[in-house]
Design an enzyme around this catalytic site. Structure first.
Site, mmCIF file in Angstrom:
data_model
loop_
_atom_site.group_PDB
_atom_site.id
_atom_site.type_symbol
_atom_site.label_atom_id
_atom_site.label_comp_id
_atom_site.label_asym_id
_atom_site.label_seq_id
_atom_site.Cartn_x
_atom_site.Cartn_y
_atom_site.Cartn_z
ATOM 1 N N CYS A 195 -45.402 -25.175 41.855
ATOM 2 C CA CYS A 195 -46.145 -25.846 40.787
ATOM 3 C C CYS A 195 -46.192 -27.354 41.069
ATOM 4 C CB CYS A 195 -45.554 -25.618 39.415
ATOM 5 S SG CYS A 195 -45.519 -23.903 38.886
ATOM 6 N N ARG A 243 -47.404 -27.230 47.863
ATOM 7 C CA ARG A 243 -46.290 -26.653 47.116
ATOM 8 C C ARG A 243 -46.496 -25.170 46.823
ATOM 9 N NH1 ARG A 243 -43.136 -30.777 44.795
ATOM 10 N NH2 ARG A 243 -42.420 -29.453 43.095
ATOM 11 N N TRP A 293 -47.870 -21.905 39.906
ATOM 12 C CA TRP A 293 -47.381 -20.770 40.690
ATOM 13 C C TRP A 293 -46.826 -19.777 39.679
ATOM 14 C CZ3 TRP A 293 -42.902 -18.033 41.903
ATOM 15 C CH2 TRP A 293 -42.900 -17.338 43.121
ATOM 16 N N ASN A 303 -43.573 -27.449 34.872
ATOM 17 C CA ASN A 303 -42.984 -26.753 36.007
ATOM 18 C C ASN A 303 -41.637 -26.214 35.564
ATOM 19 O OD1 ASN A 303 -45.116 -27.751 37.456
ATOM 20 N ND2 ASN A 303 -43.922 -29.202 38.661
ATOM 21 N N GLY A 304 -41.282 -25.021 36.002
ATOM 22 C CA GLY A 304 -39.973 -24.480 35.664
ATOM 23 C C GLY A 304 -40.072 -23.220 34.822
ATOM 24 N N GLU A 353 -35.016 -17.311 62.582
ATOM 25 C CA GLU A 353 -36.016 -18.304 62.175
ATOM 26 C C GLU A 353 -37.385 -17.980 62.750
ATOM 27 O OE1 GLU A 353 -37.911 -21.684 60.590
ATOM 28 O OE2 GLU A 353 -36.192 -20.448 60.000
ATOM 29 N N LYS A 402 -40.791 -17.282 60.480
ATOM 30 C CA LYS A 402 -42.055 -18.020 60.633
ATOM 31 C C LYS A 402 -43.238 -17.054 60.749
ATOM 32 C CE LYS A 402 -40.887 -21.985 60.007
ATOM 33 N NZ LYS A 402 -40.038 -21.317 59.025
ATOM 34 N N GLU A 452 -43.936 -15.488 57.352
ATOM 35 C CA GLU A 452 -44.456 -16.436 56.368
ATOM 36 C C GLU A 452 -45.952 -16.690 56.507
ATOM 37 O OE1 GLU A 452 -40.973 -19.576 55.160
ATOM 38 O OE2 GLU A 452 -41.795 -19.751 57.170
ATOM 39 N N HIS A 492 -28.005 -0.598 67.580
ATOM 40 C CA HIS A 492 -27.416 -0.031 66.369
ATOM 41 C C HIS A 492 -28.481 0.209 65.293
ATOM 42 C CE1 HIS A 492 -23.197 -0.559 67.634
ATOM 43 N NE2 HIS A 492 -23.686 -1.574 68.327
ATOM 44 N N LYS A 501 -43.571 -24.530 48.709
ATOM 45 C CA LYS A 501 -42.827 -25.406 49.603
ATOM 46 C C LYS A 501 -41.434 -25.714 49.059
ATOM 47 C CE LYS A 501 -42.284 -28.104 53.137
ATOM 48 N NZ LYS A 501 -42.135 -27.485 54.460
#
Length: 613
Positions: A2, A27, A73, A99-100, A486, A490, A493, A509, A608
């Site tokens: 947001c 964001r 968001w 926001n929140g 990582e 990526k 995402e 395994h 973000k």
């Protein structure tokens, strides 16, 4: 997550608000809206992008000097026009952007319904704006007081901006657990979730602390008070160290690509003043509390997402060189159990934004239990920077792309510096090895710059072969197991391809069952470390017709003979390979996503800065 933008002054608010919302698109959001005020409200909101909002508003937007906007968001209620912000109270006279999350909104809503309030959206925000109106009418108080009364009754996190239709010269703002900054100009004020929307207008900013609210009035000084006590606070105005060029694309197609290419400079900036010409380290955040670190019984690293992966590399580094036991915890898990924190423990928080809600909560918990808390973050003046006893800024510069790139490699750089510094101070790292590693670290920016230029075109070609993949496996060992995690993150995402990272030995395994001629497997296989073991794992993949992409040391022949595609990085000590190896993986994800037609800077459903749970 947001975004809030607001303006109060002599200029037309609409273009400032819209340009600010565009700056906050990184964001992550699913809808947008604005509201202007000049003794009457004027606004629009819509599901979709800021560009959709501009189209809906048309060309005849009034030039009012008071306004605010929001990118949402979705949390409470699906993304649609009704749930979008701003929200107005039942009378239509009070407007809010938020926001929140208000956790006790349902009980408040039921009480307001009994008082005759009607609700049109599914949001907690509409509850909050009506709660403010309830106090204003019941107590016959001004907007500032009504906001304060309401916020003392809610449970949750918020950054809000509130306007009253009859007061176009005033905006009330507040924060708890979600960032909010006020830009102070010449006879004008700006409001934003971070400073990027107003950097071209003023370098003066006031960051509200948790539990503070402010009344911004066109012809009066900024007034800041504590929400709980009404105690007035002297606002601290700080000079921003941010420029407009840093938050623009600068000729690159995407922010993500720009930020990948910025990594040599960002790492150099991270090392500046900390890695000295005589191949030694200087870290004031450590040295000012050196006894605490030298006597530490244990270090706990808390982080989320990419920062958690950096923390895993930090575990290898700190245990190898400083010989201090290290645990790496997801902040979201750490905060909700009853962790054992003893005297002498150090808790290190890693966060790009310095505002990550779970990481902040974990830090507060650790602080309450008596731990020494240390922060590693990118944003000067952020919440983590303010709450910690000490810390280190990464100096990565603004990172606009949602998928973290330069934040990750600068976090690795800081963790490397800390491990080398502590190892040298403790005597657990020989002087010869210490100076040699410092010398190698100094070369990393130049090696990385050469690597990016060398492999970029080749990786773009490799990406063409894997753009239709549906699954992918990333494998590494030792320092490069977190690199594999990582790399997989990526790809997930930004390309929406399912990918998993594993220690290479764990492939047998379970994951080996997935291997067939359609499964790409990326090996991080530099010559230092467990190279022979990784080669054996690659042979197992090859025997099952898996497609292998290998990140190897320059001149490699053994792994190159097994792989379908090879990406070379310069030879360097194993501890430093995660910095060099992660960048080709970023490029691979970028080019696969581009070839799939994905929005790499604003991937779906992601934000973000995750400032709510």
């Amino acid at each position: 997550m947001c975004g809030i933008v607001g303006y109060l002054g002599k200029r037309a608010a609409f273009p400032i608000v819209i340009d600010g919302l565009k700056r906050l698109e990184y964001r992550g959001y699913d809808s947008a809206g604005f509201i202007l005020n000049a003794d009457q409200f004027y606004g629009e909101k819509t599901k979709g992008k800021v560009s959709d909002l501009v189209a809906k508003a048309g060309e005849n937007v009034p030039t009012y000097g008071c306004g605010m906007g929001h990118t949402r968001w979705a949390t409470h209620g699906v993304p649609n026009d009704i749930n979008s912000h701003p929200h107005r109270s039942n009378s239509g006279k009070i407007a809010i952007v938020h926001n929140g999350i208000i956790e006790n909104y349902e009980s408040i809503k039921q009480n307001l319904i009994k008082e005759g309030f009607v609700f049109h959206s599914d949001t907690d925000t509409e509850v909050l704006v009506n709660f403010i109106e309830y106090f204003k009418e019941k107590e016959n108080v001004n907007l500032e007081t009504a906001v304060r009364y309401a916020l003392n009754e809610v449970v949750g996190a918020f950054a809000i901006a509130v306007m009253e239709e009859s007061k176009p010269e005033e905006i009330v703002v507040a924060r708890l657990g979600s960032p909010l900054v006020i830009g102070v100009g010449d006879g004008e004020f700006f409001i934003a979730s971070d400073a990027s929307p107003f950097i071209e207008y003023t370098q003066n900013a006031v960051y509200l602390e948790d539990g503070e609210m402010a009344t911004i009035h066109l012809n009066k000084p900024l007034k800041v008070i504590k929400i709980d006590s009404n105690e007035q606070v002297s606002p601290f105005v700080q000079q921003l160290k941010l420029n407009l060029e840093a938050i623009e694309k600068g000729g690159y197609d995407h922010f993500m690509l720009k930020e990948i290419y910025e990594q040599p400079k960002s790492i150099q900036d991270t090392m500046r003043g900390r890695l000295l010409p005589n191949h030694s380290t200087k870290l004031s955040g450590i040295d000012n509390h050196l006894e605490t670190f030298l006597n530490a019984k244990r270090i706990v690293i808390v982080a989320c997402g990419t920062s958690w992966h950096a923390g895993l590399v930090g575990e290898y580094l700190l245990e190898e060189y400083a010989r201090i036991p290290v645990e790496v915890e997801y902040a979201s898990e750490f905060r909700y159990r009853n962790p054992i924190i003893n005297k002498g423990d150090i808790v290190i928080a890693i966060s790009q934004s310095g505002e990550t809600a779970d990481t902040l909560a974990a830090l507060k918990l650790a602080k309450e239990k008596g731990a020494f808390i240390y922060g590693i973050c990118n944003v000067v003046g952020s919440s983590i920077a303010r709450i910690t006893h000490s810390g280190t800024y990464t100096h990565a510069g603004p990172e606009i792309g949602v998928a973290s790139t330069k934040a990750f490699t600068t976090q690795l750089t800081v963790l490397t510096l800390i491990a080398l510094h502590l190892g040298h101070k403790k005597g657990t790292l020989s002087s010869e090895t210490y100076h040699r590693l410092c010398k190698e670290l100094e070369r990393v920016p130049q090696l990385l710059e050469t690597t990016i230029k060398t492999v970029d075109h080749k990786i773009a070609e490799i990406a063409e072969s894997y753009k239709t993949a549906t699954n992918c496996l990333y494998l590494g060992r030792g320092f490069n197991f977190p690199t594999a995690l990582e790399g997989a993150l990526k790809l997930k995402e930004i390309s929406y391809i399912h990918a998993e990272g594993y220690p290479a030995a764990e492939m047998k395994h379970g994951p080996i069952a997935l291997i067939d001629e359609n499964m790409p497997v990326i090996f991080i296989a530099p010559s230092k470390g467990h190279y022979d073991k990784v080669v054996s794992n690659a042979q197992e993949i090859k025997a099952r017709k898996g497609k292998i992409i290998a990140v190897v040391t320059e001149g490699d022949t053994q792994m190159a003979g097994l792989a379908n595609h090879v990406i070379e990085i310069p030879e360097i000590s194993e501890a430093l390979t995660p910095i060099l190896a992660s960048v080709p993986l970023q490029l691979l994800s970028y080019y696969i996503a581009i070839k799939r037609g994905c929005n790499v800077d604003q991937p779906r459903n992601l934000a973000k800065s995750v400032t709510v749970e």
